[in-house]
Structures are given as C-alpha cells and as structure tokens.
Write a protein that holds these residues in place. Sequence first.
Motif, PDB file in Angstrom:
ATOM      1  N   HIS A 362      35.813  -6.146 -30.514  1.00 12.11           N
ATOM      2  CA  HIS A 362      35.238  -7.907 -30.545  1.00 12.11           C
ATOM      3  C   HIS A 362      36.730  -8.573 -29.705  1.00 12.11           C
ATOM      4  CE1 HIS A 362      34.067  -7.290 -34.386  1.00 12.11           C
ATOM      5  NE2 HIS A 362      34.955  -6.735 -35.553  1.00 12.11           N
ATOM      6  N   LYS A 363      35.843  -9.209 -29.622  1.00  6.62           N
ATOM      7  CA  LYS A 363      36.592  -9.842 -28.093  1.00  6.62           C
ATOM      8  C   LYS A 363      36.164 -11.892 -28.313  1.00  6.62           C
ATOM      9  CE  LYS A 363      32.004 -10.594 -26.393  1.00  6.62           C
ATOM     10  NZ  LYS A 363      30.728 -10.055 -24.824  1.00  6.62           N
ATOM     11  N   HIS A 364      35.767 -11.943 -29.419  1.00 12.47           N
ATOM     12  CA  HIS A 364      36.006 -13.151 -30.198  1.00 12.47           C
ATOM     13  C   HIS A 364      37.143 -14.206 -29.673  1.00 12.47           C
ATOM     14  CE1 HIS A 364      34.927 -17.352 -30.649  1.00 12.47           C
ATOM     15  NE2 HIS A 364      33.549 -17.391 -30.146  1.00 12.47           N
ATOM     16  N   VAL A 365      37.715 -14.964 -29.199  1.00 17.38           N
ATOM     17  CA  VAL A 365      39.640 -15.320 -29.004  1.00 17.38           C
ATOM     18  C   VAL A 365      39.809 -16.346 -30.280  1.00 17.38           C
ATOM     19  CG1 VAL A 365      41.595 -16.136 -28.178  1.00 17.38           C
ATOM     20  CG2 VAL A 365      39.650 -14.701 -26.890  1.00 17.38           C
ATOM     21  N   PRO A 366      38.846 -16.673 -30.511  1.00 15.30           N
ATOM     22  CA  PRO A 366      39.393 -17.903 -31.775  1.00 15.30           C
ATOM     23  C   PRO A 366      38.703 -17.072 -33.550  1.00 15.30           C
ATOM     24  CG  PRO A 366      37.962 -19.345 -30.227  1.00 15.30           C
ATOM     25  CD  PRO A 366      38.278 -17.974 -29.748  1.00 15.30           C
ATOM     26  N   SER A 411      47.006 -14.400 -27.561  1.00  9.42           N
ATOM     27  CA  SER A 411      46.163 -13.988 -28.978  1.00  9.42           C
ATOM     28  C   SER A 411      46.006 -13.063 -29.075  1.00  9.42           C
ATOM     29  CB  SER A 411      44.565 -14.537 -28.347  1.00  9.42           C
ATOM     30  OG  SER A 411      43.871 -13.545 -27.185  1.00  9.42           O
ATOM     31  N   VAL A 412      45.501 -12.899 -30.574  1.00 16.37           N
ATOM     32  CA  VAL A 412      45.776 -11.633 -31.178  1.00 16.37           C
ATOM     33  C   VAL A 412      44.293 -11.047 -30.732  1.00 16.37           C
ATOM     34  CG1 VAL A 412      43.912 -10.681 -33.522  1.00 16.37           C
ATOM     35  CG2 VAL A 412      45.918 -12.462 -33.677  1.00 16.37           C
ATOM     36  N   ILE A 523      25.688 -35.774 -14.159  1.00 18.12           N
ATOM     37  CA  ILE A 523      26.834 -35.809 -15.316  1.00 18.12           C
ATOM     38  C   ILE A 523      27.387 -36.917 -16.366  1.00 18.12           C
ATOM     39  CG2 ILE A 523      29.471 -35.755 -15.094  1.00 18.12           C
ATOM     40  CD1 ILE A 523      29.542 -33.765 -12.637  1.00 18.12           C
ATOM     41  N   GLU A 524      26.826 -37.787 -15.564  1.00 20.25           N
ATOM     42  CA  GLU A 524      26.707 -39.280 -16.501  1.00 20.25           C
ATOM     43  C   GLU A 524      25.733 -38.596 -17.684  1.00 20.25           C
ATOM     44  OE1 GLU A 524      26.607 -39.094 -13.024  1.00 20.25           O
ATOM     45  OE2 GLU A 524      28.700 -39.549 -12.913  1.00 20.25           O
ATOM     46  N   GLU A 525      24.744 -38.526 -17.462  1.00 17.38           N
ATOM     47  CA  GLU A 525      23.964 -38.367 -18.448  1.00 17.38           C
ATOM     48  C   GLU A 525      23.977 -37.675 -19.159  1.00 17.38           C
ATOM     49  OE1 GLU A 525      19.562 -39.088 -15.278  1.00 17.38           O
ATOM     50  OE2 GLU A 525      20.300 -36.789 -15.608  1.00 17.38           O
ATOM     51  N   ILE A 526      24.683 -36.641 -19.200  1.00 15.97           N
ATOM     52  CA  ILE A 526      24.779 -35.150 -20.572  1.00 15.97           C
ATOM     53  C   ILE A 526      26.326 -35.618 -20.611  1.00 15.97           C
ATOM     54  CG2 ILE A 526      25.174 -32.674 -20.724  1.00 15.97           C
ATOM     55  CD1 ILE A 526      22.590 -33.901 -19.912  1.00 15.97           C
ATOM     56  N   GLY A 527      27.312 -35.959 -20.152  1.00 13.04           N
ATOM     57  CA  GLY A 527      27.948 -36.347 -20.471  1.00 13.04           C
ATOM     58  C   GLY A 527      29.610 -34.487 -20.288  1.00 13.04           C
ATOM     59  N   LEU A 528      30.814 -35.582 -20.669  1.00 12.73           N
ATOM     60  CA  LEU A 528      32.019 -34.404 -20.013  1.00 12.73           C
ATOM     61  C   LEU A 528      32.982 -34.654 -21.898  1.00 12.73           C
ATOM     62  CD1 LEU A 528      33.242 -32.893 -16.579  1.00 12.73           C
ATOM     63  CD2 LEU A 528      31.967 -31.860 -18.614  1.00 12.73           C
ATOM     64  N   GLU A 529      32.952 -33.671 -22.097  1.00  8.83           N
ATOM     65  CA  GLU A 529      33.984 -33.848 -23.160  1.00  8.83           C
ATOM     66  C   GLU A 529      35.300 -33.309 -23.197  1.00  8.83           C
ATOM     67  OE1 GLU A 529      34.137 -33.807 -28.281  1.00  8.83           O
ATOM     68  OE2 GLU A 529      32.943 -35.750 -27.300  1.00  8.83           O
ATOM     69  N   PHE A 530      36.755 -32.940 -23.445  1.00  8.43           N
ATOM     70  CA  PHE A 530      37.842 -32.405 -23.750  1.00  8.43           C
ATOM     71  C   PHE A 530      37.827 -32.441 -25.100  1.00  8.43           C
ATOM     72  CE2 PHE A 530      37.598 -33.830 -18.692  1.00  8.43           C
ATOM     73  CZ  PHE A 530      38.002 -32.764 -19.174  1.00  8.43           C
ATOM     74  N   THR A 531      38.085 -30.809 -25.593  1.00 12.61           N
ATOM     75  CA  THR A 531      38.080 -31.336 -26.799  1.00 12.61           C
ATOM     76  C   THR A 531      39.580 -30.639 -27.465  1.00 12.61           C
ATOM     77  OG1 THR A 531      37.277 -28.848 -27.560  1.00 12.61           O
ATOM     78  CG2 THR A 531      36.379 -30.782 -27.716  1.00 12.61           C
ATOM     79  N   GLY A 532      40.279 -30.313 -26.735  1.00 16.95           N
ATOM     80  CA  GLY A 532      41.924 -29.705 -27.021  1.00 16.95           C
ATOM     81  C   GLY A 532      42.017 -28.310 -27.270  1.00 16.95           C
ATOM     82  N   MET A 533      43.208 -27.613 -26.549  1.00 13.78           N
ATOM     83  CA  MET A 533      42.888 -26.076 -26.389  1.00 13.78           C
ATOM     84  C   MET A 533      43.150 -25.492 -27.957  1.00 13.78           C
ATOM     85  SD  MET A 533      45.989 -25.622 -23.569  1.00 13.78           S
ATOM     86  CE  MET A 533      45.759 -23.733 -23.559  1.00 13.78           C
ATOM     87  N   ARG A 534      42.189 -24.099 -27.819  1.00 12.84           N
ATOM     88  CA  ARG A 534      41.600 -23.795 -29.493  1.00 12.84           C
ATOM     89  C   ARG A 534      43.561 -22.735 -29.338  1.00 12.84           C
ATOM     90  NH1 ARG A 534      35.631 -21.409 -28.779  1.00 12.84           N
ATOM     91  NH2 ARG A 534      36.851 -20.866 -26.801  1.00 12.84           N
TER      92      ARG A 534
END
Length: 610
Positions: A362-366, A411-412, A523-534
């Motif tokens: 199992h490798k998915h951190v969250p 992480s676990v 980048i203007e068309e798609i956009g970037l969004e910062f969601t914060g560390m999990r």
Amino acid sequence: MTYGQRLSLFIMIDSCIVLSAIFISSFLVNANIYVFTFPLIMSSLAILFSHHFFSVQFKLYKKAWEYASIGELLIIIKVVSYSILFAVIVQQALIQEIHFRLLAVTWLLHMLLIGGSRFVWRFYRDSIINKQENKKRTLIVGAGSAGTMVARQLFKNKEVDLLPVAFIDDNIKKHHLDILGIPVIGGVGKIESVVKELDIENIIISIPSLSKKELNIIFQECAKTKAKTKILPMLEDLVTGKVSVNQFRDVQVEDLLGRDPVEMDIDSISDYITNKVVLVTGAGGSIGSEISRQISKFNPRKLILLGHGENSIYSIEMELKVNFRDTEIEFITEIADLQDAKKMMSVMSTYNPDVVYHAAAHKHVPLMERNPEEAVKNNVIGTMNIAKAASWHNVETFVMISTDKAVNPTSVMGATKKLAEMIIQDMDKQSNTKFVAVRFGNVLGSRGSVIPLFKKQIEKGGPVTVTHPDMVRYFMTIPEASRLVIQAGALAKGGEIFVLDMGEPVKIVDLAKNLIKLSGNSIEEIGLEFTGMRPGEKLFEELLKADEIHDQQVYPKIYIGKTAELFVEEIEEIISIYSNLDKETLREKLVNLANNKILSQPRQIMSISG
C-alpha cells in the motif's frame, strides 16, 4: 516513371550534353575549325562512350537528384574527369596529338551542363513544387546533422505542413551562417525573441544526444512562447525504421523529468535470471508489471505473477503471453493475499523460486493515514510473511521495493516501509537467502501518482491543484525504476539498501505548469490552486539519512545505504497489538518506531471494531 524509362531519359539527355559540350568548345577554341574533322569526331565518340561507361560504374544514373548534395557533385566530377582523361588517351593513340585547350573547355562545359541538369531539378522541387503559402513557420533547435536532416525532409515532403525558417544552436561557430538556405540565428537563449520576430508557429527540437537536463532547459525556453513544441523521434526508432524523420512527437513529461537511463549489466543479470524461476509480488501494479516485462526479456524458466487483484494480474499475464509467445517461458498467475502466511508458504513450496521481487504494497500516503491498520497488514505483516516463506524455502535472492518516504518518515506509509526494510535486513542476518531493498523516489505515471491526477484535472478544464508552492519530489520513470530493482538483485550480497542517484528534485508546481503547457493550454486558461499539505506529507523527501550515507557508488548512479539500527522485537510487538489500537495511537507508534523513538507512555488501547 519506371527505372528503365528514367535510365533511357538520362542517357539521351547526357548524350546531347556531351556532344554539345565538345562542339561548343571547338567553336570557342577555334571558330574556323571544321566541325566534322576526324580528331573532333574521335574525341566526341571517346568522351560520349566513356561518359556513359563511368556513369554506370559510379552509379550516377541511380542517384535521386531531389536529394542531391556534395556526394553527388563529387561523382559528377569523377565521371567528367575520367571521360576527358579517356579522350586524352584516344587522341594520343590515334592522332599523336592532344588538344589540351579544347579538352579543358570541354571539361568545364561538361561539368556545367551535367551538374546543372541534375541540380536544376532539385532547385525546381525546392523552390516551385514544394512551395506552399499555408505552411506553418517552424524553428528548428539544433543545426547539427539531425537538424539538417529534418530541414531537408521538411523541404522535400509536400504532405508536411511545416516550413523551416530558422535554426537555433548553441555552437557560436554556426551563428550567422546559412544551412540549406536557413539562417542560424543564435543560441537557446534567443528562442523567445526569435519566435516573436519571425512569427514562429512550431518549434522542433532535433538534438538526439540531448540529456534530460538539457532538454528541460530548452523546453523551458520554448514554454515562454505560444509556439507548439515537438521533438525528433528516438534515434533507435529512426534507425530501425519504425518512424521517419518527419514524424515528430509531442514532448512528454517523461522527457523532462526522467533521468538519463542507467544501463544494465546484462551479463550479471542473465546469470541470476536466465532459466531460473522468478516470482513477482504485486505483479499487477505499475512497478510489478514493468518488472515482469523486463524480467521476461532475460528468459526465465518460469515467471510467477502473484497479486491480490485478479483483473490486473490477468491483464499482465495476457500481455506477457502475447509479447513473449515465441519463448519457452512458462507464465503462471497466483491470486493470493500477502497476509495469508500459510498461502505464502504454499506458493513457495509449489514453485521453489530462485528470485523473488517483492513489489506489493500500500503506497498512497493520505489513504494510509486514514487506514494505518491496513498499512501494517500489507506493508509490514505481508513483507514478513513473504520474507519468511522465501527464507524457509532457500530462495537465492529476495529484492524488496522501498521508497524515499521511508527516510525520516512522517507518514504511516513511509513508516511501514521503513519497518519492512528493518524486517528484511534482520532476515538477511539469519538466512541463507540474500535479502536486499531498493529505495527510490516517485515514479512517473504510476497508479495514484500526481501526474495522472494533473492530467485528469487539465482534461476537465482545471484548476490543477498543488498542495504547497515549495513542495519538491524526486522522479524517475517506471522502466528505470524496474531496471534498478533488477540490477540490485545482481549486485546483492545481502542486507543492502540500494539507492539510486535521482538527480535534482523537481518542484511540484513546476511539474504542474509543464503539464499544462504540454497539453497546449496556458496557465491562465487552466489555473493553479494551492490546497495545503495533506496529513503525513513533507515538503521534500530524502533518499538517505545522514548516518546512512556511503559516498562510493557500487554501480553507475547506484549507492548502498549503511545498515541502521533494527527494532525487530518492537515491530513484532506492534504486530501483536495493532488491531487493538486506535488509529492515532497506531500511527504515532509506527512513526516513532521508524524514527528510532519509542513511546514511553502508550495511549489508551481500544478495539477498532468497538
């Protein structure tokens, strides 16, 4: 036009040229000379006969003149010169007199007319036939042999809608020169300004010898423009004829982030795989399936594909049976759960493998942060079960796939992989089996990785979500990760943790921007969004702790980490009580133990089911 018709046409044209050249020469040398004198007729016949003879000898009539270059010009010089030399011999033999001035002028006219008749066809194709106003203006990066070949093919191929208008090359000796009539304007740093000045619509990167780092630098300059960037096909594909030079492909993220590949030691790998029985756990996963493909190239006697998901295992089995149907490899699938110790023993007893590649995890951190007990079951207990079964049945080599997240884990997932490393290092001390681990960073395009997520977000129109603007990761391609695992088995002496020199880490935000650009969007068309560390994430990953580092490479780009302190008893204790711990207590115990810290006061024990 058939070859026979083409040959007849050339013979007729050349005959007229040869006769015209000598008679015009006779008039220029001496206007009063009688045209049909014996010396002149003999000289004409000698040159005519020898011209056709030497044309056949030097294959002048077989040349494709639309691709004529210096080589063809040299052949014309040889044919004409030998023809005149033969006429000298004939004149001396028959009339004991050599008309040097006549033959010299004839040589010049002969060269001019023969060469002109050939190269005028190429000029006509280049300037008239292939001239199309609707072709897209194209900048070629690389003015070497590959770039020149690309430009020549673009000029010749009417079906390609690209028109080369300029070269870019960092070799200052080529600057301000014209190649095939195309100017070399400057170095890579001028790409942005050249695209604007010359109204460039397409950029073709045509330097086959580029390293990944150099390609990345060039692409970043191209990314500053609105031009579509493409790259020359792989050199081996050109050589083998899989693709032609004008079948350009889009630049892939793997081109920019993948490292220059480490070549495998074929002999050492063949020694421990060819005609052996090999077992791969997690064979349906990204890494496990690629390991299976790579292993099959070395002709093992049997390849056992073990996994928990029947669909993925079935898929890789069918693929291998088709791709390697001409070999005598026996492909066998086993649907099994690593947590079933009895089943692991049964599999080992049935097939007695010589080599085991343990890729299941199992490798998915969250997800593992929310389900730490599942990480313990698969990554820790599962590794212990398969390792003990391998040792009990005297497997020669056992290679476990680990991760850079096992270094100072927060992480676990990282903690359980670190404990799995401890387990196999301890097993190596008490077993005849050579147990080793291979540790590397993120794998491009693997299931659950960030790149497939970004691509889906771009397809939906964005935005692309990045957890933190400063987050960096190491990246490598799935084939190279698999090659490292296989090579580690050949290098194994027992107990090592092999680490690949992963090069420079990549900023995730830069990766997102590159993917947006490669998709043809801004980048203007798609956009970037910062969601914060999990939960469980770190800003940066490490491949080795400070006290683990060996400076010397054991193989190009491969290092060995020093053996760290092992806490096997504590691992066994966690295994015995993990099902009674609440998630946060279990998480804390795992992370602390992986970081060589033991909780002095355990939290309240409770049943998960309660």
